[in-house]
Every structure is written in C-alpha cells, then in structure tokens.
Design a protein around this motif. Structure first.
Motif, mmCIF file in Angstrom:
data_model
loop_
_atom_site.group_PDB
_atom_site.id
_atom_site.type_symbol
_atom_site.label_atom_id
_atom_site.label_comp_id
_atom_site.label_asym_id
_atom_site.label_seq_id
_atom_site.Cartn_x
_atom_site.Cartn_y
_atom_site.Cartn_z
ATOM 1 N N VAL A 184 66.039 58.559 66.080
ATOM 2 C CA VAL A 184 66.347 58.091 64.718
ATOM 3 C C VAL A 184 65.838 59.088 63.684
ATOM 4 C CG1 VAL A 184 65.813 56.308 63.015
ATOM 5 C CG2 VAL A 184 66.471 55.655 65.323
ATOM 6 N N PHE A 185 64.581 59.560 63.845
ATOM 7 C CA PHE A 185 64.042 60.536 62.891
ATOM 8 C C PHE A 185 64.800 61.867 62.961
ATOM 9 C CE2 PHE A 185 59.982 58.005 63.007
ATOM 10 C CZ PHE A 185 60.072 57.591 61.682
ATOM 11 N N GLY A 186 65.128 62.290 64.164
ATOM 12 C CA GLY A 186 65.892 63.530 64.321
ATOM 13 C C GLY A 186 67.271 63.416 63.687
ATOM 14 N N GLY A 187 67.929 62.274 63.892
ATOM 15 C CA GLY A 187 69.242 62.053 63.272
ATOM 16 C C GLY A 187 69.155 62.015 61.754
ATOM 17 N N GLY A 188 68.093 61.386 61.238
ATOM 18 C CA GLY A 188 67.894 61.329 59.777
ATOM 19 C C GLY A 188 67.699 62.709 59.184
ATOM 20 N N ILE A 189 66.877 63.499 59.866
ATOM 21 C CA ILE A 189 66.649 64.872 59.392
ATOM 22 C C ILE A 189 67.938 65.681 59.491
ATOM 23 C CG2 ILE A 189 65.420 67.017 59.906
ATOM 24 C CD1 ILE A 189 62.982 65.289 60.640
ATOM 25 N N GLY A 190 68.671 65.491 60.581
ATOM 26 C CA GLY A 190 69.956 66.200 60.730
ATOM 27 C C GLY A 190 70.939 65.821 59.624
ATOM 28 N N LEU A 191 71.029 64.513 59.309
ATOM 29 C CA LEU A 191 71.907 64.069 58.218
ATOM 30 C C LEU A 191 71.458 64.639 56.874
ATOM 31 C CD1 LEU A 191 72.655 60.331 59.081
ATOM 32 C CD2 LEU A 191 74.279 62.219 58.968
ATOM 33 N N LEU A 192 70.151 64.705 56.662
ATOM 34 C CA LEU A 192 69.628 65.276 55.419
ATOM 35 C C LEU A 192 70.005 66.750 55.292
ATOM 36 C CD1 LEU A 192 67.862 64.833 52.897
ATOM 37 C CD2 LEU A 192 65.911 65.586 54.288
ATOM 38 N N VAL A 193 69.836 67.489 56.367
ATOM 39 C CA VAL A 193 70.183 68.922 56.347
ATOM 40 C C VAL A 193 71.679 69.107 56.111
ATOM 41 C CG1 VAL A 193 70.332 71.007 57.781
ATOM 42 C CG2 VAL A 193 68.222 69.653 57.750
ATOM 43 N N ILE A 194 72.512 68.340 56.801
ATOM 44 C CA ILE A 194 73.973 68.449 56.620
ATOM 45 C C ILE A 194 74.358 68.055 55.199
ATOM 46 C CG2 ILE A 194 76.186 67.451 57.312
ATOM 47 C CD1 ILE A 194 75.064 67.319 60.184
ATOM 48 N N GLY A 195 73.747 67.003 54.678
ATOM 49 C CA GLY A 195 74.033 66.575 53.301
ATOM 50 C C GLY A 195 73.661 67.639 52.288
ATOM 51 N N LEU A 196 72.466 68.237 52.445
ATOM 52 C CA LEU A 196 72.059 69.303 51.527
ATOM 53 C C LEU A 196 73.012 70.491 51.595
ATOM 54 C CD1 LEU A 196 68.165 69.306 51.919
ATOM 55 C CD2 LEU A 196 69.487 68.689 49.892
ATOM 56 N N TYR A 197 73.424 70.822 52.799
ATOM 57 C CA TYR A 197 74.356 71.949 52.943
ATOM 58 C C TYR A 197 75.683 71.638 52.264
ATOM 59 C CZ TYR A 197 77.512 75.359 54.942
ATOM 60 O OH TYR A 197 78.452 76.332 55.087
ATOM 61 N N LEU A 198 76.257 70.476 52.546
ATOM 62 C CA LEU A 198 77.585 70.148 52.031
ATOM 63 C C LEU A 198 77.612 69.893 50.531
ATOM 64 C CD1 LEU A 198 79.024 67.844 54.839
ATOM 65 C CD2 LEU A 198 79.673 70.184 54.308
ATOM 66 N N PHE A 199 76.542 69.294 50.007
ATOM 67 C CA PHE A 199 76.568 68.894 48.606
ATOM 68 C C PHE A 199 75.772 69.794 47.680
ATOM 69 C CE2 PHE A 199 77.402 64.914 50.945
ATOM 70 C CZ PHE A 199 78.680 64.671 50.441
ATOM 71 N N ALA A 200 75.020 70.743 48.215
ATOM 72 C CA ALA A 200 74.256 71.642 47.354
ATOM 73 C C ALA A 200 74.551 73.112 47.658
ATOM 74 C CB ALA A 200 72.763 71.362 47.500
ATOM 75 N N TRP A 201 74.304 73.536 48.883
ATOM 76 C CA TRP A 201 74.404 74.959 49.203
ATOM 77 C C TRP A 201 75.840 75.473 49.176
ATOM 78 C CZ3 TRP A 201 71.297 78.854 49.097
ATOM 79 C CH2 TRP A 201 71.670 80.042 49.701
ATOM 80 N N GLU A 202 76.766 74.804 49.850
ATOM 81 C CA GLU A 202 78.148 75.282 49.927
ATOM 82 C C GLU A 202 78.808 75.377 48.542
ATOM 83 O OE1 GLU A 202 82.162 74.617 52.571
ATOM 84 O OE2 GLU A 202 80.790 72.932 52.309
ATOM 85 N N PRO A 203 78.698 74.342 47.667
ATOM 86 C CA PRO A 203 79.289 74.489 46.323
ATOM 87 C C PRO A 203 78.664 75.633 45.526
ATOM 88 C CG PRO A 203 78.837 72.181 46.779
ATOM 89 C CD PRO A 203 78.219 72.977 47.883
ATOM 90 N N LEU A 204 77.355 75.836 45.691
ATOM 91 C CA LEU A 204 76.682 76.920 44.994
ATOM 92 C C LEU A 204 77.224 78.276 45.432
ATOM 93 C CD1 LEU A 204 74.351 77.657 43.045
ATOM 94 C CD2 LEU A 204 72.888 77.814 45.069
ATOM 95 N N VAL A 205 77.367 78.473 46.722
ATOM 96 C CA VAL A 205 77.887 79.739 47.256
ATOM 97 C C VAL A 205 79.332 79.951 46.801
ATOM 98 C CG1 VAL A 205 78.539 80.918 49.401
ATOM 99 C CG2 VAL A 205 76.311 79.800 49.220
ATOM 100 N N GLU A 206 80.123 78.894 46.792
ATOM 101 C CA GLU A 206 81.520 79.005 46.356
ATOM 102 C C GLU A 206 81.604 79.361 44.874
ATOM 103 O OE1 GLU A 206 85.376 76.106 46.086
ATOM 104 O OE2 GLU A 206 84.013 75.843 47.776
ATOM 105 N N ASP A 207 80.762 78.763 44.040
ATOM 106 C CA ASP A 207 80.750 79.084 42.614
ATOM 107 C C ASP A 207 80.344 80.536 42.368
ATOM 108 O OD1 ASP A 207 81.566 76.542 41.972
ATOM 109 O OD2 ASP A 207 79.567 75.829 41.367
#
Length: 160
Positions: free
Chosen positions: A16-39
């Motif tokens: 459960v903790f590993g999945g939560g951390i994985g979801l957090l990392v994927i969320g940060l990538y999709l909603f923060a890092w990727e849009p920043l790099v594209e901009d």
C-alpha cells in the motif's frame, strides 16, 4: 484509515505504501514535470522563430535604407497620384484583388486596399512609386493572409 492499515499484515502495508508513493511520483510527473518541460520546449521554439524574424527585419531594414537613398525622385508623366497608382498597380495584382477600388480623398491622397497580394511585390512596387514618381506611403497596414507569402494590405499614399 489508521485502523485499516493496522489490520493489514506488514507485507500488505508495504504494498500500500509503495503504491501510494508510486502514484505520487506518477502524479507529480504527469501534472508538474511534463507540462513544465513542454512549456520550455514551446518557448524555445517561439524564441527561435522571433530571432529569425528579427534577423530578417534587420536585413530588410538595411536594404530599405540603401534603396531609399539610392534613387533620384522623378515625377512620372505629370499625372495625378490617382492615375499614377492606377496605372502602376497591375504588376502587384498577380492573383490579388483590389477591394473597394482606388479612391482619392480631399487631401489628394489615395486609399487602396489589396487582398491576397504578394508582400515582396507590394514592397517593390512602393519602392518604384517613390523613386520614379515621388509617391510617399502615409499609412501602411498589412495582415497575413491564409495563403503563405500573401498579405492583405491597406495603403494611404500621397504625392510629394
């Protein structure tokens, strides 16, 4: 939530903790890092195109300055500015249209609107008008047309 976690065995809590951390990392990538790099990529492309436009404008400015001072202004066949513009505009009209005709106002200035004109042809024509006939551009408004290399132009010309 705490009680539910305590009921799980250690291995399930780890999942459960590993999945939560994985979801957090994927969320940060999709909603923060990727849009920043594209901009950043879009901004680099925009800056590059603006720099190319600036270089072209500098080159054209130097060319216009050299042409402006190169010729002696001569009056044409002694006609009015309206007749001079009407008789010399045909080379500019390759595939272009004059909208609303050519009109002369009370101050002996000519108003002209050309659609789908080649920008280069219009600039050459205006240069010839100035050199050969002393016609000056009072107002010049251009807007990019749907066809590449074509513009819609509004002109206000006067004789010197």
């Amino acid at each position: 939530m705490k009680q539910w976690l305590e009921k799980l065995n250690p291995r399930e809590r780890l999942i459960v903790f590993g999945g939560g951390i994985g979801l957090l990392v994927i969320g940060l990538y999709l909603f923060a890092w990727e849009p920043l790099v594209e901009d950043v990529s879009n901004l680099k492309t925009s800056v590059q195109s603006q720099q190319e436009l600036y270089k072209w404008m500098q080159k054209s400015s130097a060319e216009v300055k050299s042409l402006r001072g190169s010729g002696v202004v001569r009056r044409g066949k002694g006609g009015s500015i309206l007749s001079i513009v009407s008789s010399t505009v045909k080379p500019v009209l390759k595939g272009a249209k004059i909208k609303g005709g050519i009109a002369e106002d009370s101050k002996k200035r000519v108003k002209l609107q050309i659609e789908q004109a080649s920008f280069d042809d219009v600039i050459r024509w205006l240069g010839r008008l100035q050199q050969r006939n002393g016609v000056q551009v009072v107002q010049f408004y251009s807007e990019q047309s749907e066809q590449p290399g074509r513009v819609d132009i509004k002109l206000l010309l006067t004789g010197s």
